[in-house]
Every structure is written in structure tokens, then in C-alpha cells.
Design a protein around this motif. Structure first.
Motif, PDB file in Angstrom:
ATOM      1  N   GLY A  60      44.085  -6.840   0.597  1.00 18.87           N
ATOM      2  CA  GLY A  60      42.740  -6.708   1.149  1.00 18.87           C
ATOM      3  C   GLY A  60      41.709  -6.687   0.040  1.00 18.87           C
ATOM      4  O   GLY A  60      42.030  -6.879  -1.139  1.00 18.87           O
ATOM      5  N   GLU A  61      40.471  -6.459   0.423  1.00 22.80           N
ATOM      6  CA  GLU A  61      39.369  -6.424  -0.538  1.00 22.80           C
ATOM      7  C   GLU A  61      38.581  -5.125  -0.399  1.00 22.80           C
ATOM      8  O   GLU A  61      38.509  -4.544   0.685  1.00 22.80           O
ATOM      9  CB  GLU A  61      38.404  -7.601  -0.309  1.00 22.80           C
ATOM     10  CG  GLU A  61      38.919  -8.940  -0.751  1.00 22.80           C
ATOM     11  CD  GLU A  61      37.877 -10.033  -0.553  1.00 22.80           C
ATOM     12  OE1 GLU A  61      37.962 -11.058  -1.231  1.00 22.80           O
ATOM     13  OE2 GLU A  61      36.977  -9.870   0.300  1.00 22.80           O
ATOM     14  N   PRO A  67      34.871   0.815  -5.160  1.00 24.17           N
ATOM     15  CA  PRO A  67      36.286   0.516  -5.420  1.00 24.17           C
ATOM     16  C   PRO A  67      37.255   1.465  -4.732  1.00 24.17           C
ATOM     17  O   PRO A  67      38.417   1.123  -4.527  1.00 24.17           O
ATOM     18  CB  PRO A  67      36.391   0.640  -6.946  1.00 24.17           C
ATOM     19  CG  PRO A  67      35.249   1.542  -7.328  1.00 24.17           C
ATOM     20  CD  PRO A  67      34.144   1.237  -6.369  1.00 24.17           C
ATOM     21  N   ALA A  68      36.797   2.669  -4.375  1.00 26.78           N
ATOM     22  CA  ALA A  68      37.690   3.648  -3.744  1.00 26.78           C
ATOM     23  C   ALA A  68      37.717   3.533  -2.226  1.00 26.78           C
ATOM     24  O   ALA A  68      38.436   4.287  -1.569  1.00 26.78           O
ATOM     25  CB  ALA A  68      37.272   5.066  -4.143  1.00 26.78           C
ATOM     26  N   SER A  69      36.960   2.607  -1.662  1.00 27.32           N
ATOM     27  CA  SER A  69      36.915   2.477  -0.210  1.00 27.32           C
ATOM     28  C   SER A  69      38.203   1.853   0.319  1.00 27.32           C
ATOM     29  O   SER A  69      39.004   1.285  -0.429  1.00 27.32           O
ATOM     30  CB  SER A  69      35.715   1.618   0.207  1.00 27.32           C
ATOM     31  OG  SER A  69      35.823   0.314  -0.340  1.00 27.32           O
ATOM     32  N   ARG A  70      38.401   1.951   1.627  1.00 28.28           N
ATOM     33  CA  ARG A  70      39.611   1.431   2.248  1.00 28.28           C
ATOM     34  C   ARG A  70      39.595  -0.095   2.230  1.00 28.28           C
ATOM     35  O   ARG A  70      38.577  -0.708   2.551  1.00 28.28           O
ATOM     36  CB  ARG A  70      39.705   1.931   3.687  1.00 28.28           C
ATOM     37  CG  ARG A  70      40.999   1.590   4.383  1.00 28.28           C
ATOM     38  CD  ARG A  70      41.047   2.246   5.747  1.00 28.28           C
ATOM     39  NE  ARG A  70      42.283   1.976   6.437  1.00 28.28           N
ATOM     40  CZ  ARG A  70      42.599   2.479   7.628  1.00 28.28           C
ATOM     41  NH1 ARG A  70      41.713   3.277   8.244  1.00 28.28           N
ATOM     42  NH2 ARG A  70      43.746   2.191   8.190  1.00 28.28           N
ATOM     43  N   PRO A  71      40.710  -0.747   1.835  1.00 29.34           N
ATOM     44  CA  PRO A  71      40.729  -2.212   1.814  1.00 29.34           C
ATOM     45  C   PRO A  71      40.410  -2.790   3.188  1.00 29.34           C
ATOM     46  O   PRO A  71      40.840  -2.280   4.219  1.00 29.34           O
ATOM     47  CB  PRO A  71      42.170  -2.532   1.399  1.00 29.34           C
ATOM     48  CG  PRO A  71      42.630  -1.324   0.657  1.00 29.34           C
ATOM     49  CD  PRO A  71      41.957  -0.161   1.326  1.00 29.34           C
ATOM     50  N   ARG A  72      39.652  -3.876   3.180  1.00 30.20           N
ATOM     51  CA  ARG A  72      39.217  -4.492   4.432  1.00 30.20           C
ATOM     52  C   ARG A  72      39.838  -5.883   4.584  1.00 30.20           C
ATOM     53  O   ARG A  72      40.375  -6.449   3.622  1.00 30.20           O
ATOM     54  CB  ARG A  72      37.694  -4.609   4.435  1.00 30.20           C
ATOM     55  CG  ARG A  72      37.173  -5.545   3.361  1.00 30.20           C
ATOM     56  CD  ARG A  72      35.685  -5.458   3.168  1.00 30.20           C
ATOM     57  NE  ARG A  72      35.222  -6.412   2.162  1.00 30.20           N
ATOM     58  CZ  ARG A  72      34.002  -6.416   1.636  1.00 30.20           C
ATOM     59  NH1 ARG A  72      33.125  -5.490   2.018  1.00 30.20           N
ATOM     60  NH2 ARG A  72      33.665  -7.331   0.736  1.00 30.20           N
ATOM     61  N   LEU A 229      44.519 -13.187  -7.734  1.00 29.96           N
ATOM     62  CA  LEU A 229      43.628 -13.331  -6.586  1.00 29.96           C
ATOM     63  C   LEU A 229      42.244 -12.742  -6.853  1.00 29.96           C
ATOM     64  O   LEU A 229      41.268 -13.125  -6.199  1.00 29.96           O
ATOM     65  CB  LEU A 229      44.247 -12.664  -5.353  1.00 29.96           C
ATOM     66  CG  LEU A 229      45.636 -13.167  -4.938  1.00 29.96           C
ATOM     67  CD1 LEU A 229      46.061 -12.517  -3.626  1.00 29.96           C
ATOM     68  CD2 LEU A 229      45.653 -14.679  -4.811  1.00 29.96           C
ATOM     69  N   ASP A 230      42.171 -11.821  -7.797  1.00 37.02           N
ATOM     70  CA  ASP A 230      40.887 -11.194  -8.122  1.00 37.02           C
ATOM     71  C   ASP A 230      39.881 -12.224  -8.629  1.00 37.02           C
ATOM     72  O   ASP A 230      38.664 -12.069  -8.424  1.00 37.02           O
ATOM     73  CB  ASP A 230      41.092 -10.103  -9.182  1.00 37.02           C
ATOM     74  CG  ASP A 230      40.196  -8.906  -8.937  1.00 37.02           C
ATOM     75  OD1 ASP A 230      39.971  -8.567  -7.754  1.00 37.02           O
ATOM     76  OD2 ASP A 230      39.713  -8.308  -9.914  1.00 37.02           O
ATOM     77  N   SER A 236      33.413 -14.752  -4.953  1.00 38.05           N
ATOM     78  CA  SER A 236      32.927 -14.918  -3.581  1.00 38.05           C
ATOM     79  C   SER A 236      31.591 -14.221  -3.415  1.00 38.05           C
ATOM     80  O   SER A 236      31.102 -13.548  -4.319  1.00 38.05           O
ATOM     81  CB  SER A 236      33.942 -14.352  -2.582  1.00 38.05           C
ATOM     82  OG  SER A 236      34.146 -12.966  -2.821  1.00 38.05           O
ATOM     83  N   SER A 237      30.991 -14.372  -2.248  1.00 38.85           N
ATOM     84  CA  SER A 237      29.685 -13.755  -1.976  1.00 38.85           C
ATOM     85  C   SER A 237      29.779 -12.918  -0.701  1.00 38.85           C
ATOM     86  O   SER A 237      30.011 -13.460   0.387  1.00 38.85           O
ATOM     87  CB  SER A 237      28.615 -14.836  -1.810  1.00 38.85           C
ATOM     88  OG  SER A 237      27.350 -14.251  -1.579  1.00 38.85           O
ATOM     89  N   PRO A 238      29.630 -11.568  -0.838  1.00 40.41           N
ATOM     90  CA  PRO A 238      29.434 -10.814  -2.078  1.00 40.41           C
ATOM     91  C   PRO A 238      30.749 -10.656  -2.844  1.00 40.41           C
ATOM     92  O   PRO A 238      31.825 -10.730  -2.244  1.00 40.41           O
ATOM     93  CB  PRO A 238      28.935  -9.459  -1.566  1.00 40.41           C
ATOM     94  CG  PRO A 238      29.582  -9.315  -0.223  1.00 40.41           C
ATOM     95  CD  PRO A 238      29.635 -10.693   0.360  1.00 40.41           C
ATOM     96  N   PRO A 239      30.680 -10.453  -4.137  1.00 40.33           N
ATOM     97  CA  PRO A 239      31.898 -10.318  -4.934  1.00 40.33           C
ATOM     98  C   PRO A 239      32.685  -9.069  -4.528  1.00 40.33           C
ATOM     99  O   PRO A 239      32.111  -8.062  -4.118  1.00 40.33           O
ATOM    100  CB  PRO A 239      31.380 -10.218  -6.372  1.00 40.33           C
ATOM    101  CG  PRO A 239      29.970  -9.763  -6.245  1.00 40.33           C
ATOM    102  CD  PRO A 239      29.467 -10.346  -4.957  1.00 40.33           C
ATOM    103  N   ALA A 240      33.991  -9.159  -4.635  1.00 39.57           N
ATOM    104  CA  ALA A 240      34.850  -8.052  -4.202  1.00 39.57           C
ATOM    105  C   ALA A 240      36.029  -7.916  -5.163  1.00 39.57           C
ATOM    106  O   ALA A 240      36.250  -8.754  -6.038  1.00 39.57           O
ATOM    107  CB  ALA A 240      35.333  -8.276  -2.776  1.00 39.57           C
ATOM    108  N   HIS A 241      36.748  -6.833  -4.958  1.00 35.41           N
ATOM    109  CA  HIS A 241      37.934  -6.533  -5.781  1.00 35.41           C
ATOM    110  C   HIS A 241      39.174  -6.572  -4.884  1.00 35.41           C
ATOM    111  O   HIS A 241      39.164  -6.051  -3.765  1.00 35.41           O
ATOM    112  CB  HIS A 241      37.779  -5.147  -6.413  1.00 35.41           C
ATOM    113  CG  HIS A 241      39.008  -4.664  -7.125  1.00 35.41           C
ATOM    114  ND1 HIS A 241      39.507  -5.300  -8.239  1.00 35.41           N
ATOM    115  CD2 HIS A 241      39.839  -3.618  -6.882  1.00 35.41           C
ATOM    116  CE1 HIS A 241      40.590  -4.661  -8.647  1.00 35.41           C
ATOM    117  NE2 HIS A 241      40.808  -3.642  -7.836  1.00 35.41           N
TER     118      HIS A 241
END
Length: 384
Positions: A60-61, A67-72, A229-230, A236-241
Motif C-alpha cells: 500500500g501507500e 509516514p506513520a498513517s495506515r497504508p491505503r 516500487l517507491d 506520482s501525484s501526490p507523491p507517496a511512500h
């Protein structure tokens, strides 16, 4: 040995209330603890029913600023870019859980459905118990694979279910497979599976969210896949981790921490019960000082007295162990039901008192019997 058994029965008859209270307390404590450990064993310790589950990961992202949020979930466009970027490192498949209305099988009801890419079940290593898996040419066709639970409950375990039609969301679907009885895919347990149908408009695909599962190849680590994959997600827009999580851990989900704490509390309760039992046996030994002194004066050796007293404590612990196992068999189904209601991730898991749970309780009981048996020995040595 017969003399020891006669002494055991005589002493238990002399104070049956205290012995029964000790055995009952152990039974309740061990039974409740075993039920909790049965849930922990099913949710946290039993691997999911997939081929080589350690190689499966969820991807997920998270936003770069959180960065500590739940992957979506990610857009299908991102999933396709990940597939291309992963190459030989991992095989990626996508899924999209939803709810649809099931009709023409009695009253209309909402059922959980998961749309997947054709290779999803093949990647998990799952083969239907009846029928077949999805094939690439199934995309766009109204076909479905049903869960074993749905097949039994809603389709009356129809042996000729393959080819039968069910109506989902107002559209007839042909059943092409039935999944194995103990198959589950959490945190999205569902009743039906369908081939993932994508919007024809490329712009709509960019906003079409999907979950992603991957099987790592060979010696490739989750860190290697995340780094590869990072590069896609940061551009991407918006950039993600990118966040890569073991699928086994993802299945446990939010149940991992509370169940761990609950198991710890159960272990502490068992230790307290054993401490109380040790104290009770010590008090019983003190009250029998005159008896022990008389037996010693009549020529009984300290080892024989210690063996007799240790036999009494072992008998109480054994009674508590047997009662605890029986109580656990009665209590565990209810504990499993409550766990399913609280943590959907254990849906379709069989929460039962397994041999591992019984073995664990047996080890704990044997340790208790050994420790508690030391106290009579010390008392016997003191009166020698």
C-alpha cells in the motif's frame, strides 16, 4: 504404590472442600486461559491457508507527510506501473472488495464480494474444491466463485452448483467454482469472488482504487520490493511512500495488539492461581506437622513422606488440568464467536482447542505440579 494411593484417598477425604476448591479454581483458570490461547493460536499463530504464506505481502501507500498513517489502497494505474517495475522481483495481483445485493435466493440480502485480477487465487496457491479458478479470458464475463460457507448456507450444498446462476447486483452470474472450506482472505472475508472489471475510460482507471498483494520471488526481500516500487510512488501525484507488510500480519490486523495483551493477562491470572495453590499446599503441610512427625518417628523416611505429599499436589493439579481442558472445549466456541464479532480478520477461521493449546496447558500444569511438589518435600525435610 498402593500404600501411597490409599494415603492419598484418605487425606483427600479428610479435607475434601479445600481440595475440591483448589481443583475447581485451577479448572476455571486453565479453561479460560486455554480458550484465550485458542483464539490467539487461530488468529496470530496459525498461518493463512495459502501456499508458502511467508512469501506473500500486502502493498500500500502512505502520504510522504504522514509516514506513520495506515497504508491505503492505490489507483489501478499505480498498480500497473508497480507490476511493470517489479518485473521478476514479485508477482502482483489486485483486489477490490465491495457489497452487492443478492436476489432470487429468498429475501434480498447484502453480501460481500471481492473483485480480483484473474491470477489472484493462483498466486495465493488456492485451488477451488469444486470447479476452477479464474482464467484471463474471464475478464468482463459474469462469472463467480463462491465461498464454501455461502455454498452450504445459501445454495444448500448443491452438488451440481457449477454452472448454476446467482443474481448479484441485478446481474446473473454463473458459478464456476467453490473455494475450500477453511479458505479465508482477511481483512476482507467475502462470500463471492468475481473477475475485476475495469472502467473503459483510462481517466476513470486513474481513480479506481485497488488493494495489492504480491508474492516475493526467491531470495527477494520485502525491503527490496518496497525500494523498487517507491520510485514509482514518489513520482506520482501526490507523491507517496510504499509500505510492504507481511500478509500474515496484515490478516491479523487490529487484533494483534489486543489479543497479545489478553494472552498476557491470562498468563498472569494462571500464575496467580498457581501461587495460590502453592500457598494452600504449604498451609496444608504445616497443619499436618504432627502427622509428619509421627510418621517420621515410626520410621518413615523423608523421601517417602515427600513423595506422598507430592502425589497429593499432583493429583489436585491433574484434576484441575482435566477440568480445565473440558471447560475450554465448552467455552472456546463462544470465545471464537466473540472474537469474530470483534475482529473480522478471524472470520472463516476455525477457533478450536487444538493439540498445541492442550500441549501448552499440559506443560503449564506439569510445571505447576513440579513447583508445588517442592513444598511438601521441604516440609518433609524439615521434620526429619
Amino acid at each position: 504404590m498402593l500404600i501411597d494411593l490409599r494415603h492419598l484417598l484418605r487425606n483427600l477425604r479428610r479435607s475434601p472442600v479445600s481440595a475440591a476448591a483448589a481443583a475447581l479454581t485451577l479448572s476455571l483458570t486453565l479453561g479460560a486461559g486455554a480458550s484465550i490461547f485458542a483464539v490467539v493460536d487461530a488468529v496470530l499463530l496459525t498461518p493463512p491457508p495459502f501456499a508458502d504464506p511467508d512469501a506473500l505481502v500486502g502493498i500500500g501507500e502512505t502520504p510522504l507527510d504522514q509516514p506513520a498513517s495506515r497504508p491505503r489502497a492505490v489507483s489501478y494505474v499505480t498498480f500497473e506501473a508497480w507490476r511493470e517495475r517489479a518485473q521478476s522481483r514479485a508477482a502482483l495481483e489486485a483486489y477490490d472488495p465491495t457489497n452487492l445485493t443478492l436476489t432470487e435466493l429468498g429475501p434480498a440480502e447484502r453480501v460481500s464480494v471481492t473483485d480480483v485480477t484473474p491470477g489472484f487465487l493462483r498466486m495465493l496457491g488456492v485451488m477451488p474444491s469444486r470447479g476452477r479458478r479464474f482464467e484471463p479470458d474471464d475478464v468482463g464475463k459474469p462469472v463467480a466463485i463462491v465461498s464454501h460457507t455461502f455454498w452450504r448456507a445459501s445454495l444448500a450444498a448443491d452438488p451440481r452448483v457449477i454452472g448454476r446462476e446467482i443474481v448479484l447486483g441485478g446481474r446473473a452470474h454463473t458459478v464456476v467454482g467453490v473455494l475450500p472450506e477453511h479458505f479465508f482472505f482477511a481483512p476482507n472475508p467475502c462470500d463471492e469472488w468475481r473477475p475485476l472489471l475495469l472502467p473503459a475510460d483510462p481517466a476513470a482507471r486513474a481513480g479506481f482504487p485497488v488493494g495489492v498483494v504480491a508474492r516475493l520471488a526467491g531470495e527477494v526481500s520485502s525491503r527490496d520490493v518496497a525500494a523498487a516500487l517507491d520510485e514509482v510512488s514518489r513520482g506520482s501525484s501526490p507523491p507517496a511512500h510504499v509500505v510492504v507488510t507481511s500478509l500474515t500480519r496484515a490478516i491479523a490486523g487490529e487484533a494483534e495488539r489486543p489479543l497479545g495483551l489478553l494472552a498476557g493477562a491470562a498468563a498472569v491470572t494462571i500464575l496467580v492461581a498457581f501461587a495460590n495453590l502453592a500457598g494452600l499446599l504449604f498451609v496444608r503441610s504445616i497443619k499436618r506437622r504432627r502427622e509428619l512427625a509421627v510418621r517420621t518417628a515410626l520410621g518413615a523416611r523423608p523421601f517417602e513422606i515427600a513423595r506422598q505429599l507430592a502425589l497429593e499436589s499432583t493429583a489436585i493439579v491433574l484434576a484441575g488440568f482435566v477440568g480445565g481442558v473440558l471447560f475450554a472445549f465448552w467455552l472456546t466456541p463462544e470465545a471464537g464467536r466473540l472474537a469474530v464479532e470483534q475482529f473480522g480478520a478471524v472470520a472463516n477461521r476455525e477457533v478450536a482447542v487444538s493439540w498445541r493449546v492442550i500441549a501448552g496447558v499440559a506443560v503449564v500444569a506439569a510445571t505447576c505440579a513440579g513447583v508445588c511438589g517442592l513444598l511438601p518435600g521441604l516440609v518433609a525435610a524439615r521434620h526429619h
